[in-house]
Design an enzyme around this catalytic site. Sequence first.
Site, mmCIF file in Angstrom:
data_model
loop_
_atom_site.group_PDB
_atom_site.id
_atom_site.type_symbol
_atom_site.label_atom_id
_atom_site.label_comp_id
_atom_site.label_asym_id
_atom_site.label_seq_id
_atom_site.Cartn_x
_atom_site.Cartn_y
_atom_site.Cartn_z
ATOM 1 N N ASN A 161 0.840 -1.199 0.000
ATOM 2 C CA ASN A 161 0.000 0.000 0.000
ATOM 3 C C ASN A 161 0.876 1.250 0.000
ATOM 4 O O ASN A 161 1.970 1.276 0.576
ATOM 5 C CB ASN A 161 -1.009 -0.002 1.157
ATOM 6 C CG ASN A 161 -0.409 -0.200 2.518
ATOM 7 O OD1 ASN A 161 0.604 -0.884 2.674
ATOM 8 N ND2 ASN A 161 -1.015 0.374 3.529
ATOM 9 N N ILE A 162 0.376 2.270 -0.683
ATOM 10 C CA ILE A 162 1.088 3.549 -0.801
ATOM 11 C C ILE A 162 0.088 4.666 -0.515
ATOM 12 O O ILE A 162 -0.875 4.845 -1.262
ATOM 13 C CB ILE A 162 1.688 3.726 -2.213
ATOM 14 C CG1 ILE A 162 2.640 2.563 -2.541
ATOM 15 C CG2 ILE A 162 2.407 5.068 -2.321
ATOM 16 C CD1 ILE A 162 3.148 2.578 -3.970
ATOM 17 N N GLU A 163 0.303 5.378 0.586
ATOM 18 C CA GLU A 163 -0.641 6.420 0.998
ATOM 19 C C GLU A 163 -0.179 7.809 0.547
ATOM 20 O O GLU A 163 0.925 7.982 0.038
ATOM 21 C CB GLU A 163 -0.817 6.370 2.525
ATOM 22 C CG GLU A 163 -1.416 5.031 2.964
ATOM 23 C CD GLU A 163 -1.639 4.921 4.457
ATOM 24 O OE1 GLU A 163 -1.129 5.777 5.211
ATOM 25 O OE2 GLU A 163 -2.325 3.971 4.858
ATOM 26 N N GLU A 181 -2.976 -4.816 -3.169
ATOM 27 C CA GLU A 181 -3.479 -5.703 -4.229
ATOM 28 C C GLU A 181 -3.528 -4.952 -5.562
ATOM 29 O O GLU A 181 -3.247 -5.517 -6.626
ATOM 30 C CB GLU A 181 -4.897 -6.190 -3.885
ATOM 31 C CG GLU A 181 -5.013 -6.966 -2.586
ATOM 32 C CD GLU A 181 -5.324 -6.071 -1.377
ATOM 33 O OE1 GLU A 181 -4.766 -4.948 -1.297
ATOM 34 O OE2 GLU A 181 -6.099 -6.503 -0.532
ATOM 35 N N CYS A 193 -10.138 -5.790 0.520
ATOM 36 C CA CYS A 193 -11.351 -4.980 0.693
ATOM 37 C C CYS A 193 -12.243 -5.091 -0.548
ATOM 38 O O CYS A 193 -11.868 -5.692 -1.564
ATOM 39 C CB CYS A 193 -10.970 -3.526 0.957
ATOM 40 S SG CYS A 193 -10.478 -2.633 -0.542
ATOM 41 N N CYS A 237 -10.734 -3.844 -3.882
ATOM 42 C CA CYS A 237 -9.757 -4.794 -4.429
ATOM 43 C C CYS A 237 -10.443 -6.032 -4.993
ATOM 44 O O CYS A 237 -10.023 -6.574 -6.016
ATOM 45 C CB CYS A 237 -8.732 -5.168 -3.354
ATOM 46 S SG CYS A 237 -7.629 -3.791 -2.964
HETATM 47 N N1 THU Z 1 -5.347 -1.471 2.324
HETATM 48 C C1 THU Z 1 -4.809 -2.278 1.367
HETATM 49 O O1 THU Z 1 -3.657 -2.092 0.950
HETATM 50 N N2 THU Z 1 -5.572 -3.283 0.864
HETATM 51 C C2 THU Z 1 -6.880 -3.527 1.248
HETATM 52 O O2 THU Z 1 -7.582 -4.273 0.582
HETATM 53 C C3 THU Z 1 -7.396 -2.863 2.453
HETATM 54 C C4 THU Z 1 -6.712 -1.593 2.824
HETATM 55 C C5 THU Z 1 -4.538 -0.363 2.853
HETATM 56 C C6 THU Z 1 -4.997 0.995 2.426
HETATM 57 C C7 THU Z 1 -4.481 1.888 3.539
HETATM 58 O O3 THU Z 1 -3.157 2.286 3.233
HETATM 59 C C8 THU Z 1 -4.460 0.977 4.750
HETATM 60 O O4 THU Z 1 -4.566 -0.352 4.266
HETATM 61 C C9 THU Z 1 -5.577 1.263 5.746
HETATM 62 O O5 THU Z 1 -6.814 1.233 5.125
HETATM 63 ZN ZN ZN Z 2 -8.332 -2.869 -1.121
#
Ligand code: THU
Ligand code: ZN
Length: 148
Positions: A52-54, A65, A98, A101
Amino acid sequence: MEKIDHLSLDKSQTELIEAAISLRKMAYCPYSNFKVGAALRDDAGDIHNGCNIESSDYTLTTHAEMLAIDSMVKSRVGAKIQSLAVALSSKSGYPLPCGLCRQKIAEFSDGDVIVYGVNLDELGLVSDIFKTSLNELYPFSFNAINLE
Ligand code: THU
Ligand code: ZN
């Protein structure tokens, strides 16, 4: 969905799960501090991974994903997901992709996808591994047929 023993995993499953755990270390998540790693195996047997990259604009977040899928898409025209592993530390006990995804996995699959959900403890060690499928997680998905 079933919980599986890591001792029952074959070489290919272990490789996929280890790739997801390994990429989790690259997560850029200063806002949530919630690291996620993902890896998928495509229909040619190749592995693609993501984290994940925020962003300070929270809406720009890339899910692990999604990055794994984008990596597959740019690697070969027509590539499809066969299996996918996601690694995170979930208090709910269900470390699964989630809804967004699930929709994106559906877009780039050809039939069902095996999904491994790997739950990690605070130290990043594997606590549980679940095996499920896209059909189980996302039945009656919205897909291209709806647009015809
Ligand atoms: N996140 C994912 O990378 N994949 C998911 O399917 C659920 C959420 C990440 C997004 C965010 O950076 C962190 O988890 C909290 O929501
Ligand atoms: Zn997701």
